[in-house]
Each structure stands twice: as structure tokens, then as C-alpha cells.
Design a protein around this motif. Structure first.
Motif, PDB file in Angstrom:
ATOM      1  N   SER A   1       0.813  -1.201   0.000  1.00  0.00           N
ATOM      2  CA  SER A   1       0.000   0.000   0.000  1.00  0.00           C
ATOM      3  C   SER A   1       0.852   1.260   0.000  1.00  0.00           C
ATOM      4  O   SER A   1       1.884   1.339   0.659  1.00  0.00           O
ATOM      5  CB  SER A   1      -0.895   0.007   1.237  1.00  0.00           C
ATOM      6  OG  SER A   1      -1.554   1.242   1.352  1.00  0.00           O
ATOM      7  N   SER A   2       0.375   2.241  -0.713  1.00  0.00           N
ATOM      8  CA  SER A   2       1.037   3.540  -0.726  1.00  0.00           C
ATOM      9  C   SER A   2       0.464   4.472   0.323  1.00  0.00           C
ATOM     10  O   SER A   2       0.908   5.596   0.460  1.00  0.00           O
ATOM     11  CB  SER A   2       0.850   4.191  -2.102  1.00  0.00           C
ATOM     12  OG  SER A   2      -0.522   4.467  -2.321  1.00  0.00           O
ATOM     13  N   GLY A   3      -0.564   4.015   1.037  1.00  0.00           N
ATOM     14  CA  GLY A   3      -1.266   4.867   1.971  1.00  0.00           C
ATOM     15  C   GLY A   3      -2.559   5.393   1.384  1.00  0.00           C
ATOM     16  O   GLY A   3      -3.410   5.915   2.099  1.00  0.00           O
TER      17      GLY A   3
ATOM     18  N   THR B   1       2.502   5.796   7.244  1.00  0.00           N
ATOM     19  CA  THR B   1       3.510   4.788   6.962  1.00  0.00           C
ATOM     20  C   THR B   1       3.795   3.936   8.196  1.00  0.00           C
ATOM     21  O   THR B   1       3.991   4.456   9.287  1.00  0.00           O
ATOM     22  CB  THR B   1       4.808   5.459   6.486  1.00  0.00           C
ATOM     23  OG1 THR B   1       4.549   6.086   5.230  1.00  0.00           O
ATOM     24  CG2 THR B   1       5.926   4.441   6.309  1.00  0.00           C
TER      25      THR B   1
ATOM     26  N   VAL C   1       1.001  -0.031   5.182  1.00  0.00           N
ATOM     27  CA  VAL C   1       1.273   1.202   4.461  1.00  0.00           C
ATOM     28  C   VAL C   1       2.772   1.476   4.456  1.00  0.00           C
ATOM     29  O   VAL C   1       3.413   1.473   5.497  1.00  0.00           O
ATOM     30  CB  VAL C   1       0.528   2.385   5.117  1.00  0.00           C
ATOM     31  CG1 VAL C   1       0.821   3.685   4.377  1.00  0.00           C
ATOM     32  CG2 VAL C   1      -0.960   2.100   5.160  1.00  0.00           C
ATOM     33  N   ASP C   2       3.307   1.703   3.273  1.00  0.00           N
ATOM     34  CA  ASP C   2       4.705   2.093   3.156  1.00  0.00           C
ATOM     35  C   ASP C   2       4.795   3.153   2.070  1.00  0.00           C
ATOM     36  O   ASP C   2       4.916   2.855   0.887  1.00  0.00           O
ATOM     37  CB  ASP C   2       5.583   0.881   2.800  1.00  0.00           C
ATOM     38  CG  ASP C   2       7.063   1.235   2.824  1.00  0.00           C
ATOM     39  OD1 ASP C   2       7.383   2.427   3.001  1.00  0.00           O
ATOM     40  OD2 ASP C   2       7.895   0.327   2.650  1.00  0.00           O
ATOM     41  N   ALA C   3       4.703   4.393   2.489  1.00  0.00           N
ATOM     42  CA  ALA C   3       4.767   5.501   1.555  1.00  0.00           C
ATOM     43  C   ALA C   3       6.083   6.260   1.672  1.00  0.00           C
ATOM     44  O   ALA C   3       6.226   7.340   1.117  1.00  0.00           O
ATOM     45  CB  ALA C   3       3.595   6.453   1.790  1.00  0.00           C
ATOM     46  N   SER C   4       7.039   5.684   2.395  1.00  0.00           N
ATOM     47  CA  SER C   4       8.323   6.350   2.628  1.00  0.00           C
ATOM     48  C   SER C   4       9.451   5.542   2.014  1.00  0.00           C
ATOM     49  O   SER C   4       9.481   4.316   2.128  1.00  0.00           O
ATOM     50  CB  SER C   4       8.581   6.518   4.129  1.00  0.00           C
ATOM     51  OG  SER C   4       7.573   7.300   4.724  1.00  0.00           O
TER      52      SER C   4
ATOM     53  N   ASN D   1       8.884   2.863  -3.472  1.00  0.00           N
ATOM     54  CA  ASN D   1       9.261   4.207  -3.047  1.00  0.00           C
ATOM     55  C   ASN D   1      10.761   4.400  -3.290  1.00  0.00           C
ATOM     56  O   ASN D   1      11.577   3.597  -2.833  1.00  0.00           O
ATOM     57  CB  ASN D   1       8.963   4.401  -1.559  1.00  0.00           C
ATOM     58  CG  ASN D   1       7.493   4.229  -1.238  1.00  0.00           C
ATOM     59  OD1 ASN D   1       6.651   4.900  -1.804  1.00  0.00           O
ATOM     60  ND2 ASN D   1       7.187   3.303  -0.330  1.00  0.00           N
TER      61      ASN D   1
END
Length: 473
Positions: free
Chosen positions: A40-42, A109, A141-144, A242
């Protein structure tokens, strides 16, 4: 929604989802999540789904999501989204993008989300809420982008590392990355993906080693014909895609004559795993070999020899050493006539090496791997407390050892952690081992052992010293 606590049980469930073999156990309505292939990007995540054995009539396929909590909470209609409306008794499957922006989940994140499916003749607002224990797949969530440090060859140059040149033609750029919170280790992230190394210039260097792990070791050997500006960079990326902006080891810096000169060499170093470190440090005058032209990379070294090597890195030569023992450093097994006396006394006075107890320094005993990293930790903590007495390569800006002391990455030990089976919590070298490994200065002897009581070789010492003195971003 409460934040989740990352448990071993949930990790096992997540790993199934990660590798596209998420739970295939049917829930009410014979609906299954077959895979959650994308992290997931968030904002959204793709969910592969399948439904079989539906009853006749209009049926809605619904996906429910909730943020993981240590004590499971109920699914709510606001976190439900409609996948498909199907009429008849046909089976169905497909991929649905669950949009977090349409739900009530406030995700950041590191958050983990549980999913389940249901089939109902009602839409989300009026459908039966799934049972509280019906989780079928987990994502997070991993948007970083990953966090990383980069190590340039040791240098006393004033220029920032990316504008610096090398001392001779063979050297290592290295980097250590971590895809997780720098401060909170219990949060889940997608994992380190790739370094994406790039070079530009008038000649082609060898391919980098890696990037199978989060440690990148990138060795270069400039040919004698190298000319013009040359760049080397990485753009670290995680498994969620990312990517960090391009980060330069070297940014369009012209090759200088010194970089075309062969590094110092020895008759027994060619092809050795520590060759690049030995030759580069020898070029800088920080280490030396024997009168017969050998270096002895696999030979052990003594505590007295280590005192000399660390103080040479600190800018000392034999004309600058004390001729009598400073207060607190008068060891009964170190005489003024010994070749190493001044080095031992200086290392003791600087707080870099201590005695072994009973008024002894034990200068001729072999230096262990645990003692090496303890010396480096002593350098770091002493420099942080009082940098004034330090010089040479230790006092140079951007030297890794100057940051080695800090305890914020991620739990005081750097960017990576290991559970060593041979490092007891109460050992004097316990924290130095974790910090040296965590900062990329030292490696283990296996995935689970550090061998702290094993005698260090001269080659191992050279590698650790090179890494510790590296200028880093």
C-alpha cells in the motif's frame, strides 16, 4: 482506530499475503482473497479476489478493512467498499483497488491493515458486518523511501564527500540502507528493494556488488586512461516502489592524476577479500606492512599494534608521543624502552584503549574482534565528549566515527540489527558490537555469530578502520 502492535503471529499472516498466497479459506458467501500483490502507498492497494457458489439473485461482493489492533475491533460499514455486483449463480474473480481515501482509516507509513470479503444482497451500509475474527489478508502502508547512509573513502579534504576525489585508483564506495522507521522498530515496512546504482563518465567501472541486501559494497578501479568528469550515485528503493532522489557519492568531479596512480601494494595481498581496504589505507599512511614486502592480511595483531594504528589515524607520529606514562596509564607490563610504549600511553590517555585489570595493558596479547569494535566505540564516545584532542582522519568532517556515538538509529545501534548468539548482554563489547554492525563498520562471522573473542586479522582490522573513517552522507 488504534495503532497496531507488530506480533509474530500477524507477521506470519502478512508474509502469506506478501508472496501472493494469502488465505484461501472461504468466508461467508464463499469469497476469498487470493493475493495482495502490491504494498500500500497509503492511498490504495490492489486485492485479487474470487467468489464461488453464489446463490441466485443479485449479490454484492464487499471488501472490509480495519487497522490492526492488539485486541481486534469490529469492522464498520464506513470501512467497507463495493467490489462488484453480480446477478445469477456464476463464479467471479478479479482485482479490486481498495481506496483508503474512501474509508475512515487514517493511515500513515508503518500501519497494518486487515482485509476480508463478504457476499451479501445488501450494500456496505446495510450488509452484515463480518465476524471479528474473519481476517483473510494483511497489508501495510509504506509511503516512505528507505533511509540510508553512504560511505566515501577516508579523506581529510575540506570538500563535501560528493565533490572529493580518491587517494589512488582503487577504492570502495559503500552504503547501508534500512526500510523501516528510523526510530520505531516495531512498525512494518515493505523491505529494502534495490540501490539502483548509476555511473556517468568517460569510462565504464565494474558492476556493483549487490544489491541483494541493504549493504552495498561498490569497488572501483580507475584505468590509467580515465579522463574527464565522472559521477557515481544510488537511488535507494523499497519493495513498495518508493525511491529516494538520486544521491551522489561523486557528482561530476574530474578525474585527477592521483586517482590514476596504483594504490600501495604488498606481495601477499592480491585477490584477498580485504585487498581494497589494505591498499587504500596503506596509501594514506595509516597502516604498513613488513620489511619483506608482505602485509600478512590473515595474520593476527596485538593490542600494542592496535594502539599504534588507531593513534596514527588520530594524526600522531612517533615524535609526538609521551615519553613517560600519563596519570592512570602506568602499566606494569609497558616499559619506556618498548617500541609501543608511547602509542599505548597515548591511546590510554585519549581514552581509546584501557588496561585489562591488575595494572596490566597486556600489549603482546592478540587483539580480538570484540576489542576492535570496543576501541572504535571508545573513539566515538570520546570524540563526542571532547573533540579537541583529536586530529588526523578522526577529526575530519563527515567521518562516520563522529556519528557512531549517537543512539537514535533506530534503537541506538544503527540502521540494522542482529541477534548474536555469542554476544552476551553483559559483555563489555555488547554495545560496541551492535553499533559497529548497525553502522556497517563490521560484519558477523555468520548470520547469528559475531565471534567477539576470536583474534582479529590484520585484514579485518583494515576493513573496519576504512569503514569507520569513511566520509559519509
Amino acid at each position: 482506530m488504534s495503532k497496531k502492535i507488530f506480533t509474530v503471529l500477524l507477521l506470519a499472516v502478512f508474509m502469506l499475503a506478501q508472496f501472493s498466497i494469502a488465505s484461501a479459506v472461504a468466508v461467508t458467501g464463499d469469497a476469498t482473497i487470493t493475493a495482495i500483490p502490491d504494498f500500500s502507498s497509503g492511498a490504495n492497494v490492489d486485492i485479487d479476489w474470487a467468489v464461488t457458489g453464489m446463490a441466485a439473485g443479485t449479490k454484492n461482493v464487499l471488501v472490509w478493512a480495519r487497522e490492526y489492533a492488539a485486541i481486534p475491533v469490529n469492522y464498520v460499514a464506513a470501512d467497507c467498499q463495493l467490489i462488484a455486483t453480480i446477478i445469477g449463480t456464476s463464479d467471479a474473480s478479479g482485482t479490486f483497488t481498495y481506496d483508503f481515501t474512501l474509508a475512515t482509516l487514517a493511515l500513515v507509513t508503518g500501519d497494518q491493515v486487515e482485509f476480508t470479503l463478504s457476499v451479501d444482497d445488501q450494500t456496505c451500509a446495510t450488509a452484515d458486518v463480518p465476524a471479528i475474527d474473519s481476517v483473510m489478508g494483511v497489508n501495510y502502508v509504506d509511503a516512505s523511501a528507505p533511509f540510508h547512509i553512504q560511505g566515501n573513502p577516508p579523506s581529510t579534504a575540506v570538500a563535501i564527500p560528493s565533490l572529493d576525489t580518491a587517494a589512488c585508483n582503487t577504492f570502495e564506495y559503500w552504503a547501508l540502507g534500512r526500510d523501516a522507521s528510523v526510530f520505531v522498530t516495531t512498525e512494518a515496512y515493505s523491505g529494502f528493494g534495490a540501490w539502483n546504482p548509476q555511473v556517468t563518465g568517460t569510462f565504464a567501472p565494474p558492476a556493483p556488488m549487490g544489491p541483494a541486501s541493504s549493504l552495498l559494497s561498490w569497488t572501483f578501479a580507475f584505468p590509467a586512461t580515465a579522463t574527464g568528469a565522472w559521477s557515481a550515485s544510488v537511488a535507494s528503493e523499497d519493495m513498495a516502489g518508493n525511491v529516494n532522489p538520486v544521491d551522489y557519492f561523486r557528482n561530476a568531479v574530474a578525474v585527477v592524476p592521483a586517482e590514476l596512480e596504483d594504490c600501495a601494494t604488498f606481495s601477499d595481498i592480491a585477490g584477498h577479500e580485504d585487498e581494497v581496504y589494505v591498499r587504500y589505507l596503506a596509501t594514506l599512511g595509516l597502516i604498513s606492512g613488513f620489511a619483506d614486502g608482505t602485509f600478512g592480511p590473515d595474520n593476527t595483531l596485538t593490542r600494542a599494534e592496535a594502539s599504534a594504528l588507531i593513534e596514527i589515524s588520530n594524526g600522531y607520529d612517533d615524535t609526538m608521543l609521551p615519553t613517560v606514562a600519563p596519570a592512570g596509564c602506568d602499566f606494569t607490563d609497558v616499559a619506556a624502552s618498548d617500541w609501543f610504549s608511547g602509542w599505548v600511553w597515548q591511546a590510554c590517555d585519549d581514552g581509546l584503549m584501557n588496561g585489562v585489570g591488575g595494572g596490566l595493558f597486556d600489549p603482546n596479547n592478540l587483539l580480538t574482534r570484540g576489542q576492535v569494535v570496543t576501541i572504535l566505540n571508545n573513539v566515538a564516545t570520546s570524540y563526542f565528549a571532547n573533540p579537541v584532542p583529536f586530529g588526523g582522519y578522526i577529526a575530519t568532517n563527515n567521518v562516520l566515527l563522529n556519528t557512531f556515538f549517537f543512539g537514535a538509529y533506530p534503537t541506538g545501534y544503527g540502521l540494522r540489527q542482529a541477534a548474536w548468539t555469542d554476544v552476551s548482554v553483559g559483555a563489555f563489547y555488547a554495545t560496541p558490537v551492535q553499533k559497529a554492525y548497525g553502522w556497517g563498520v563490521a560484519e558477523g562471522t555468520s548470520d547469528t555469530t559475531f565471534s567477539p573473542d576470536q583474534a582479529a586479522t590484520r585484514g579485518e582490522f583494515a576493513k573496519m578502520l576504512y569503514r569507520a573513517l569513511s566520509r559519509f552522507n
